[in-house]
Design a protein around this motif. Sequence first.
Motif, PDB file in Angstrom:
ATOM      1  N   GLU A  12      47.773  40.652  29.446  1.00 56.95           N
ATOM      2  CA  GLU A  12      47.168  41.947  30.052  1.00 56.95           C
ATOM      3  C   GLU A  12      45.459  41.675  31.124  1.00 56.95           C
ATOM      4  OE1 GLU A  12      48.608  44.739  33.177  1.00 56.95           O
ATOM      5  OE2 GLU A  12      49.318  42.982  31.444  1.00 56.95           O
ATOM      6  N   TYR A  13      45.647  41.042  31.928  1.00 57.32           N
ATOM      7  CA  TYR A  13      44.464  41.565  32.748  1.00 57.32           C
ATOM      8  C   TYR A  13      44.308  42.296  33.911  1.00 57.32           C
ATOM      9  CZ  TYR A  13      40.479  39.332  34.331  1.00 57.32           C
ATOM     10  OH  TYR A  13      39.145  39.401  35.382  1.00 57.32           O
ATOM     11  N   ARG A  14      43.821  43.206  33.652  1.00 56.46           N
ATOM     12  CA  ARG A  14      43.799  44.447  34.337  1.00 56.46           C
ATOM     13  C   ARG A  14      42.183  44.590  35.212  1.00 56.46           C
ATOM     14  NH1 ARG A  14      48.322  47.383  36.577  1.00 56.46           N
ATOM     15  NH2 ARG A  14      47.044  48.467  36.506  1.00 56.46           N
ATOM     16  N   LEU A  15      42.165  44.687  36.396  1.00 53.59           N
ATOM     17  CA  LEU A  15      40.544  45.237  36.734  1.00 53.59           C
ATOM     18  C   LEU A  15      40.776  46.958  37.688  1.00 53.59           C
ATOM     19  CD1 LEU A  15      38.944  41.491  37.991  1.00 53.59           C
ATOM     20  CD2 LEU A  15      38.821  43.281  36.237  1.00 53.59           C
ATOM     21  N   ASP A  16      41.098  47.471  37.455  1.00 50.44           N
ATOM     22  CA  ASP A  16      41.805  49.257  37.910  1.00 50.44           C
ATOM     23  C   ASP A  16      40.136  49.620  38.706  1.00 50.44           C
ATOM     24  OD1 ASP A  16      43.840  48.640  36.710  1.00 50.44           O
ATOM     25  OD2 ASP A  16      43.986  49.305  35.440  1.00 50.44           O
ATOM     26  N   ARG A  17      39.072  49.763  36.798  1.00 55.37           N
ATOM     27  CA  ARG A  17      37.824  50.257  36.720  1.00 55.37           C
ATOM     28  C   ARG A  17      36.964  49.090  38.222  1.00 55.37           C
ATOM     29  NH1 ARG A  17      33.915  51.993  31.961  1.00 55.37           N
ATOM     30  NH2 ARG A  17      32.675  53.324  34.183  1.00 55.37           N
ATOM     31  N   SER A  18      37.301  47.843  38.353  1.00 59.90           N
ATOM     32  CA  SER A  18      36.210  47.390  38.963  1.00 59.90           C
ATOM     33  C   SER A  18      36.383  47.861  40.482  1.00 59.90           C
ATOM     34  CB  SER A  18      36.335  45.846  38.270  1.00 59.90           C
ATOM     35  OG  SER A  18      35.822  45.639  37.286  1.00 59.90           O
ATOM     36  N   HIS A  19      38.053  47.184  40.443  1.00 62.78           N
ATOM     37  CA  HIS A  19      38.296  47.787  41.961  1.00 62.78           C
ATOM     38  C   HIS A  19      38.080  48.805  42.674  1.00 62.78           C
ATOM     39  CE1 HIS A  19      41.622  47.857  44.931  1.00 62.78           C
ATOM     40  NE2 HIS A  19      41.833  49.147  44.423  1.00 62.78           N
ATOM     41  N   ALA A  20      37.835  49.616  41.879  1.00 68.03           N
ATOM     42  CA  ALA A  20      37.524  51.450  42.582  1.00 68.03           C
ATOM     43  C   ALA A  20      35.834  50.934  41.940  1.00 68.03           C
ATOM     44  CB  ALA A  20      37.224  52.523  41.689  1.00 68.03           C
ATOM     45  N   GLU A  21      35.584  50.769  41.813  1.00 66.21           N
ATOM     46  CA  GLU A  21      33.505  50.215  42.148  1.00 66.21           C
ATOM     47  C   GLU A  21      33.306  49.746  43.291  1.00 66.21           C
ATOM     48  OE1 GLU A  21      31.372  51.935  40.647  1.00 66.21           O
ATOM     49  OE2 GLU A  21      32.375  53.411  39.578  1.00 66.21           O
ATOM     50  N   GLU A  46      38.814  40.156  43.721  1.00 67.90           N
ATOM     51  CA  GLU A  46      37.938  40.742  43.732  1.00 67.90           C
ATOM     52  C   GLU A  46      37.328  40.684  42.827  1.00 67.90           C
ATOM     53  OE1 GLU A  46      39.405  45.347  46.396  1.00 67.90           O
ATOM     54  OE2 GLU A  46      39.617  45.174  44.223  1.00 67.90           O
ATOM     55  N   ASP A  62      36.102  47.241  32.596  1.00 68.72           N
ATOM     56  CA  ASP A  62      37.440  47.082  31.865  1.00 68.72           C
ATOM     57  C   ASP A  62      37.950  46.898  30.982  1.00 68.72           C
ATOM     58  OD1 ASP A  62      38.845  48.497  34.349  1.00 68.72           O
ATOM     59  OD2 ASP A  62      37.241  46.537  35.374  1.00 68.72           O
TER      60      ASP A  62
END
Length: 441
Positions: A12-21, A46, A62
């Motif tokens: 599982e590879y998510r970049l939720d905080r990176s996306h927001a920044e 991104e 993340d």
Amino acid sequence: MDATTPARSKPEYRLDRSHAEFVRAGKVIPGGVNSPARAFGAVGGEPPFLDRAEGAYLYDIDGHQYIDYIGSWGPMILGHCRPEVNAAVAEALAKSPSFGAPTVREAEIAEEVAAAVPSIEMVRFVSSGTEAAMSAVRLARGVTGRDKIIKMIGHYHGHVDALLVSAGSAVATLGHPNSPGVTPGAAADTILVPFNDASAVASAFERYPGQVAAVLLEPVAGNMGCVPPRPGYLERLRELTTKHGALLFFDEVMTGFRLSYGGAQEYFGVTPDVTCLGKIIGGGLPAAAYGASKEIMSRISPVGPIFQAGTLSGNPLAMAAGLTTLRLLKRENPYPALDRLAERLEDGLRRAATDARVPHCVQRVGSMITIFFAEGPIHDFDDAKRSDTALFGRFFWELLARGVYFPCSQFEAAFLSSAHTEADIDHTVQAAREALLAARG
């Protein structure tokens, strides 16, 4: 694992905080980044936003850890946060981050550079590779009294107007601007020829007799992927420039202190007239330099008429980081070990791509390496452009999800550091095998 074995499911590879920044940054910074290479435009998506690094590893906001093959695009040859480098910077910071006046460390690192690099007797420090290349081109023109520069197609020397040009259709043609804002006049004296084609350089000299100030190149290309010079090519350029009264100008921003302590010119045994340095010379802080013989460098102000200046040139923090890095490199001589590790990676990537049955070519010089998704060898930019960049983009993301941070473009070299281990290489090779099986479709 062979080509019939399915790749393991990537974690599982998510970049939720990176996306927001990234969204936040995009509101106040063009494209959300301060250099286009960081925007992931060549691979899509991104970028992860990084939080810290140590040794051979990067950590994003993340919570992911990566084996780092970027090394801040080359400077971190000792790995991140080397204690001796950090301590030297902290000591310098305690005294002041900037004086705008001479300091002892400037002379100390200049002595170190002059002793290490065959072409350099005197050196001038600046703040970026772009500034070094710009200043060295002015120096070459001022010394020779000539205007034209021969540049290799696909080689990058910073965003200097006169060097930010694309190729024409002829073997040797005057350049045309490669970016809006660069005037035709700024590029009019730049002659473009293919890398690794000495006959094209000879033809350019014949076409513009007595007009060429310098031949400018990366001795090992790093901005179209890692592309080494053909045997005898650098030697032939040395002969041609000497014959025609032009200067031979090596951009060693990438290769300086990386291929050997004396850079590519020591590695290949060919000495240019002028050298640009960057990246490693600042130990990860903004610093670069250009240097040559005393005779040539004595033409620079304040002792000569060719003007160049910079408020933050020789910044004490960068000088502390750079001097400590160079002394560690000289003391520890990591180059043989780096070469062995890079060879292990080279062999592993080649096996992984063969197992996945994808066209490929792995090219390496010292601790610089690229896997091209094209049949090789790759000798110039036209060869490199045959690569399957879509496959590279998928491969990149599959690697990232498996904890390996490769360059985010087919046309960038990867770098190893002395902090990498055999275990890191073996993990990378296994990840590459799985990534290629998943990416090939």
